[in-house]
Motif scaffolding. Structure first.
Motif, PDB file in Angstrom:
ATOM      1  N   TRP A  25      -1.433  -2.803  -4.082  1.00  0.00           N
ATOM      2  CA  TRP A  25      -1.044  -2.366  -2.728  1.00  0.00           C
ATOM      3  C   TRP A  25      -2.174  -2.620  -1.747  1.00  0.00           C
ATOM      4  O   TRP A  25      -3.313  -2.811  -2.128  1.00  0.00           O
ATOM      5  CB  TRP A  25      -0.634  -0.898  -2.718  1.00  0.00           C
ATOM      6  CG  TRP A  25      -1.685   0.114  -3.097  1.00  0.00           C
ATOM      7  CD1 TRP A  25      -1.996   0.545  -4.361  1.00  0.00           C
ATOM      8  CD2 TRP A  25      -2.551   0.836  -2.209  1.00  0.00           C
ATOM      9  NE1 TRP A  25      -2.990   1.491  -4.315  1.00  0.00           N
ATOM     10  CE2 TRP A  25      -3.352   1.686  -3.005  1.00  0.00           C
ATOM     11  CE3 TRP A  25      -2.721   0.856  -0.823  1.00  0.00           C
ATOM     12  CZ2 TRP A  25      -4.320   2.556  -2.460  1.00  0.00           C
ATOM     13  CZ3 TRP A  25      -3.681   1.706  -0.284  1.00  0.00           C
ATOM     14  CH2 TRP A  25      -4.465   2.541  -1.111  1.00  0.00           C
ATOM     15  N   ALA A  48      -6.690  -0.692  -1.477  1.00  0.00           N
ATOM     16  CA  ALA A  48      -6.901  -0.105  -0.145  1.00  0.00           C
ATOM     17  C   ALA A  48      -7.714  -1.063   0.729  1.00  0.00           C
ATOM     18  O   ALA A  48      -7.421  -1.249   1.904  1.00  0.00           O
ATOM     19  CB  ALA A  48      -7.610   1.240  -0.263  1.00  0.00           C
ATOM     20  N   THR A  85      -4.371   1.230   7.178  1.00  0.00           N
ATOM     21  CA  THR A  85      -5.126   2.174   8.016  1.00  0.00           C
ATOM     22  C   THR A  85      -6.622   2.158   7.749  1.00  0.00           C
ATOM     23  O   THR A  85      -7.349   2.958   8.307  1.00  0.00           O
ATOM     24  CB  THR A  85      -4.618   3.620   7.807  1.00  0.00           C
ATOM     25  OG1 THR A  85      -4.971   4.043   6.489  1.00  0.00           O
ATOM     26  CG2 THR A  85      -3.118   3.704   7.976  1.00  0.00           C
ATOM     27  N   LYS A  86      -7.087   1.272   6.875  1.00  0.00           N
ATOM     28  CA  LYS A  86      -8.533   1.179   6.662  1.00  0.00           C
ATOM     29  C   LYS A  86      -9.054   0.110   7.629  1.00  0.00           C
ATOM     30  O   LYS A  86      -8.814   0.212   8.814  1.00  0.00           O
ATOM     31  CB  LYS A  86      -8.822   0.867   5.186  1.00  0.00           C
ATOM     32  CG  LYS A  86      -8.294   1.941   4.234  1.00  0.00           C
ATOM     33  CD  LYS A  86      -9.166   3.202   4.260  1.00  0.00           C
ATOM     34  CE  LYS A  86      -8.515   4.417   3.642  1.00  0.00           C
ATOM     35  NZ  LYS A  86      -8.510   4.452   2.190  1.00  0.00           N
TER      36      LYS A  86
HETATM   37  C1  LIG Z   1      -8.259   5.510   1.494  1.00  0.00           C
HETATM   38  C2  LIG Z   1      -8.089   5.151   0.066  1.00  0.00           C
HETATM   39  C3  LIG Z   1      -6.915   5.488  -0.624  1.00  0.00           C
HETATM   40  C4  LIG Z   1      -5.828   6.338   0.000  1.00  0.00           C
HETATM   41  O1  LIG Z   1      -5.269   5.771   1.113  1.00  0.00           O
HETATM   42  P1  LIG Z   1      -4.648   6.706   2.272  1.00  0.00           P
HETATM   43  O2  LIG Z   1      -3.891   5.730   3.091  1.00  0.00           O
HETATM   44  O3  LIG Z   1      -5.815   7.335   2.970  1.00  0.00           O
HETATM   45  O4  LIG Z   1      -3.777   7.732   1.623  1.00  0.00           O
HETATM   46  C5  LIG Z   1      -6.802   5.088  -1.927  1.00  0.00           C
HETATM   47  N1  LIG Z   1      -7.756   4.374  -2.534  1.00  0.00           N
HETATM   48  C6  LIG Z   1      -8.892   4.015  -1.896  1.00  0.00           C
HETATM   49  C7  LIG Z   1      -9.910   3.207  -2.620  1.00  0.00           C
HETATM   50  C8  LIG Z   1      -9.096   4.402  -0.583  1.00  0.00           C
HETATM   51  O5  LIG Z   1     -10.239   4.084   0.026  1.00  0.00           O
END
Ligand SMILES: *Cc1c(COP(=O)(O)O)cnc(C)c1O
Length: 346
Positions: A200, A176, A204-205
């Motif tokens: 992956w 993420a 969006t983060k």
């Molecule tokens: C945000 C997040 C996810 C999930 O991602 P989304 O796009 O919000 O579904 C998975 N793993 C981690 C570590 C995350 O911070």
């Protein structure tokens, strides 16, 4: 109590809004039927992520959660066990997905700052025995969210993957925020992903796109992942509109993650000197600042009082607060957040 508009939103790096330039780029995207493989923008994004992560193929998905859940289902049969840190995202924030969707037993192991080491994995792998679930998958979250954005050292990751391989287990990288690790260390995304069967990234983060994530792996792995994407209702149509936001982010929002890291350190240094704040600023490696409050106010009260001053953070527990920096918060915003924290915690 009057509600004050949020001035500095440190709740999460998911709160970012697409920039004007990103929106224009999305607007102009060429599109087609994504689930037939006919959307040129989605295809370009998938090729780009496969190359970025050094894998044969990638598939665009609506969310990071779907990347995790699909990967789990491709790697494991129901009743299999995956080894993950006790803070791992699927244990806490995927609505029971490992049980409901994959039928996977999660073996949660411990270790400081959201990380474990190869010895802990070795110890958690079960011998072949009909009483035990079958150990199948080792799960690493780079950077560790609830571990305060900590970066797993390269050697540790390689040792963990080597132990997994030696025992015939698969490996998955929840990336993420792997681009934050890339910027913090100078190690490429492909190098971080190399020891893993699947990996992956989330758009969006910190990358600041409005929708989507992409899961990468071998061609066979991605073929299976596509089946499950279809089955779970994640196959889309003219998804190039949103894939364009992700492409824009990969070009324009990666190097700037260094600003988020500098802002997180600035915030951490400012918070660490306040009374009743337990925080080691040297542990802040990326864009997440997690601290404990030991004074008269518990974390939810601290968060509520900050919010009254236009600063939003999140309470992770009775005494624990999380703040996350991102592209919609600048250095001046960090200083305003620190002013508010000084008033609340004094
Ligand atoms: C945000 C997040 C996810 C999930 O991602 P989304 O796009 O919000 O579904 C998975 N793993 C981690 C570590 C995350 O911070």
């Amino acid at each position: 109590m009057t509600t004050v508009p949020i001035d500095v939103d440190l709740y999460s790096d998911t709160v970012t809004k697409p920039t004007a330039a990103m929106r224009r780029f999305m607007c102009d995207a060429e599109v087609g039927d994504e689930q037939k493989g006919e959307d040129p923008t989605v295809n370009a994004l998938q090729a780009r992520v496969a190359e970025l992560l050094g894998k044969e193929a990638a598939v665009f998905l609506p969310s990071g959660t779907m990347c995790n859940e699909i990967a789990m289902r491709v790697h494991c049969r129901p009743g299999d066990e995956m080894i993950a840190h006790r803070t791992a995202h699927p244990i806490h924030f995927e609505s029971g997905g490992p049980a409901a969707l994959a039928g996977v037993n999660v073996r949660a192991i411990d270790g400081p700052r959201g990380q474990f080491d190869a010895a802990a994995v070795e110890e958690a792998i079960r011998p072949e025995n009909r009483y035990f679930p079958r150990s199948r998958l080792v799960w690493v979250e780079q950077t560790s969210n609830l571990g305060g954005g900590s970066v797993w050292p390269r050697e540790r990751v390689e040792q963990i993957a080597a132990v997994a391989r030696r025992h015939g287990l698969r490996t998955h990288l929840d990336g993420a925020r792997v681009m934050n690790a890339v910027i913090a260390t100078g190690v490429s995304a492909a190098s971080w992903a190399a020891p893993f069967d699947s990996a992956w990234i989330d758009f969006t983060k910190g990358l600041g796109a409005p929708v989507g994530a992409a899961l990468a792996g071998s061609r066979d792995f991605i073929t299976e992942a596509w089946r499950l994407k279809q089955q779970m209702g994640g196959a889309m149509r003219q998804a190039g509109i949103i894939a364009a936001g992700a492409l824009w982010a990969l070009t324009h929002h990666v190097e700037r993650l260094a600003d988020d890291h500098a802002n997180a350190r600035r915030l951490a240094r400012g918070l660490a000197v306040l009374p009743g704040v337990k925080l080691d600023p040297d542990e802040v490696e990326t864009n997440i600042v997690i601290f404990d409050v030991t004074g008269p106010l518990a974390a939810p009260a601290v968060v509520a009082r900050l919010l009254e001053r236009g600063v939003r953070m999140g309470a992770l527990g009775p005494r624990t607060v999380r703040a996350v920096t991102h592209l919609d918060v600048d250095t001046a915003g960090i200083d305003r957040a620190l002013d508010a924290a000084r008033t609340v915690l004094r």
